[in-house]
Design a protein around this motif. Structure first.
Motif, PDB file in Angstrom:
ATOM      1  N   VAL A  19      26.948  37.751 -43.091  1.00  0.00           N
ATOM      2  CA  VAL A  19      26.964  39.158 -43.524  1.00  0.00           C
ATOM      3  C   VAL A  19      28.047  39.370 -44.568  1.00  0.00           C
ATOM      4  O   VAL A  19      27.842  40.052 -45.598  1.00  0.00           O
ATOM      5  N   ARG A  20      29.239  38.784 -44.345  1.00  0.00           N
ATOM      6  CA  ARG A  20      30.330  38.957 -45.303  1.00  0.00           C
ATOM      7  C   ARG A  20      29.985  38.330 -46.658  1.00  0.00           C
ATOM      8  O   ARG A  20      30.352  38.847 -47.718  1.00  0.00           O
TER       9      ARG A  20
ATOM     10  N   GLU B 150      28.141  36.776 -38.580  1.00  0.00           N
ATOM     11  CA  GLU B 150      29.078  37.694 -39.235  1.00  0.00           C
ATOM     12  C   GLU B 150      29.566  37.124 -40.559  1.00  0.00           C
ATOM     13  O   GLU B 150      29.763  37.852 -41.537  1.00  0.00           O
ATOM     14  N   ARG B 151      29.757  35.794 -40.594  1.00  0.00           N
ATOM     15  CA  ARG B 151      30.182  35.167 -41.851  1.00  0.00           C
ATOM     16  C   ARG B 151      29.095  35.319 -42.916  1.00  0.00           C
ATOM     17  O   ARG B 151      29.363  35.545 -44.097  1.00  0.00           O
TER      18      ARG B 151
ATOM     19  N   GLU C 254      27.647  40.656 -48.403  1.00  0.00           N
ATOM     20  CA  GLU C 254      28.345  41.850 -48.872  1.00  0.00           C
ATOM     21  C   GLU C 254      29.183  41.565 -50.116  1.00  0.00           C
ATOM     22  O   GLU C 254      29.364  42.448 -50.981  1.00  0.00           O
TER      23      GLU C 254
ATOM     24  N   GLU D 299      20.378  42.099 -39.689  1.00  0.00           N
ATOM     25  CA  GLU D 299      21.596  42.792 -40.106  1.00  0.00           C
ATOM     26  C   GLU D 299      21.304  43.578 -41.390  1.00  0.00           C
ATOM     27  O   GLU D 299      20.562  43.109 -42.268  1.00  0.00           O
TER      28      GLU D 299
ATOM     29  N   LEU E 254      27.035  34.118 -33.185  1.00  0.00           N
ATOM     30  CA  LEU E 254      27.360  35.484 -33.617  1.00  0.00           C
ATOM     31  C   LEU E 254      28.456  35.468 -34.672  1.00  0.00           C
ATOM     32  O   LEU E 254      28.426  36.240 -35.644  1.00  0.00           O
ATOM     33  N   VAL E 255      29.413  34.580 -34.477  1.00  0.00           N
ATOM     34  CA  VAL E 255      30.506  34.449 -35.444  1.00  0.00           C
ATOM     35  C   VAL E 255      29.941  33.984 -36.789  1.00  0.00           C
ATOM     36  O   VAL E 255      30.310  34.507 -37.854  1.00  0.00           O
TER      37      VAL E 255
END
Length: 410
Positions: free
Chosen positions: A45-46, A42-43, A49, A88, A38-39
């Motif tokens: 996704v960043r 998230e990386r 972005e 995501e 999960l971590v």
């Protein structure tokens, strides 16, 4: 047996709980590993972005920096995926982030197989010990009680496991010896009573004659000096007859009433002394008695090892009982073809004139006041040494008492 079962059950339950605990810890670590993806997601996704070019072409993401992320792509519901994934949304576009959690299933399987094998082995060992050791021993708990009660006729059964073979063999020998001693004692008591009855009957006749002679003399029946002398002569004769019976009783009482079997063979002096030294070194240290054993050559002796050890034990026990507790020693000497073993103790209060009697049966010297005993220890030593073609003698110098065993050498 019940305590063993309870202890075994508790140990098996404890091992089972340990296996469960290790599995719980393992799965907890797996879950923590699973959360790590999960971590990483998230990386990803960043990164999406922060960079429009990567959003347009997510294949440009360097996946070597991730442990669990395997592929990033624009979400297509019709596409078949080889990995688990999550979706995501970034800047209005859905992205599929595919991941795989590394699980060491082989380690987990081997861990459980090993622990279950250990548990099975433990159960097997407990079952084996229970059936082959504890259960047979439980059956033997009543042996000493039965022997104490005098139940000596039933032979002891040897267990198939043979863990207690020597123990049961020794117990059976003890039972046989006790049974034999009991039988001999009964026979001895029977002979003793028969002898007393016979002697009592034999003594009655001269006693009756003496009584008649005495009564006649007291009542003046014999009126001549000749008859009186005849009566006195009859009394003297019957007295001598009674004296003969008394001497017979005395002689019988001094005969060897103990059957001490001896099997003479070859034995090394060291084999005899090792056990004596080890045992009395510990015993006398507790009594705070100085104990010294002189150096000796390991001679080959002609003797019964067990009986020679028994003789030395009797001498040592006498030294402990009748000495002053200051010092006891064992020394050695040579005499022609014999080995001399001397036990010495301090604090002897025996009179010189008593040395000739101390090896007699039931004799107790003047130094035995308030000390329990039956006067047979030195008598037994004398009998054993004689049967081994040896001898024993005692000496006294001031308050030092020495008893020497004379043992023939091979």
């Amino acid at each position: 047996m019940n305590r063993f079962r309870k202890a075994s059950f508790l140990i098996i339950v404890a091992e089972f709980l340990i296996i469960l605990l290790l599995n719980v810890i393992y799965f907890t670590n797996i879950r923590e590993t699973e959360r790590f993806y999960l971590v990483e997601a998230e990386r990803v996704v960043r990164i999406l972005e922060s960079d429009e070019s990567i959003r347009n072409n997510p294949n440009k993401i360097d996946l070597s920096q991730f442990n669990n992320i395997k592929r990033v792509s624009v979400f297509d519901s019709s596409e078949i995926c080889n990995y688990d994934y999550r979706v995501e949304e970034v800047e209005g576009t859905l992205y599929r982030i595919e991941y795989q959690v590394e699980e060491n299933k082989n380690t987990y399987i081997m861990m459980n197989i090993g622990m279950l094998a250990g548990l099975t082995l433990t159960i097997g060992v407990f079952i084996y010990i229970g059936n082959r050791v504890i259960k047979p021993f439980d059956k033997m708990t009543s042996l000493t009680e039965e022997l104490a009660k005098g139940n000596l006729s039933t032979p002891l059964k040897e267990e198939k496991s043979r863990f207690f073979g020597k123990f049961l063999w020794g117990m059976d020998m003890l039972r046989e010896n006790l049974e034999d001693s009991k039988s001999k004692n009964l026979e001895y008591q029977k002979e003793k009573k028969t002898m007393l009855l016979s002697l009592s009957h034999d003594i009655k006749t001269p006693l009756s004659a003496i009584q008649l002679y005495t009564k006649a003399l007291s009542e003046g029946i014999y009126d001549t000096e000749e008859k009186k002398q005849e009566a006195l002569s009859g009394i003297l004769s019957k007295t001598e007859e009674i004296k003969g019976y008394v001497n017979e009783i005395y002689t019988l009482s001094r005969e060897d009433f103990m059957e001490l079997s001896v099997n003479v063979g070859e034995v090394y002096l060291k084999d005899v002394m090792d056990g004596i030294t080890a045992y009395y070194k510990d015993k006398l240290s507790v009594l705070h008695t100085k104990f010294e054993v002189e150096e000796y050559e390991n001679a080959l002796l002609s003797a019964d090892k067990d009986r020679l050890v028994e003789s030395l034990q009797n001498l040592m026990e006498n030294a402990i009982k009748y000495g002053d507790g200051h010092s006891i020693g064992i020394s050695f000497g040579e005499e022609e073809d014999c080995k001399l073993i001397t036990v010495t103790n301090s604090g002897c209060s025996l009179e010189e004139g008593e040395l000739n009697n101390i090896f007699d049966s039931f004799y107790r010297g003047s130094n035995t006041n308030n000390i329990q005993g039956n006067g047979l220890g030195l008598y037994i030593v004398k009998q054993l040494m004689t049967k081994m073609d040896g001898d024993v003698f005692a000496e006294k110098s001031d308050d030092i008492f020495r008893v020497t065993l004379v043992v023939r050498k091979v």
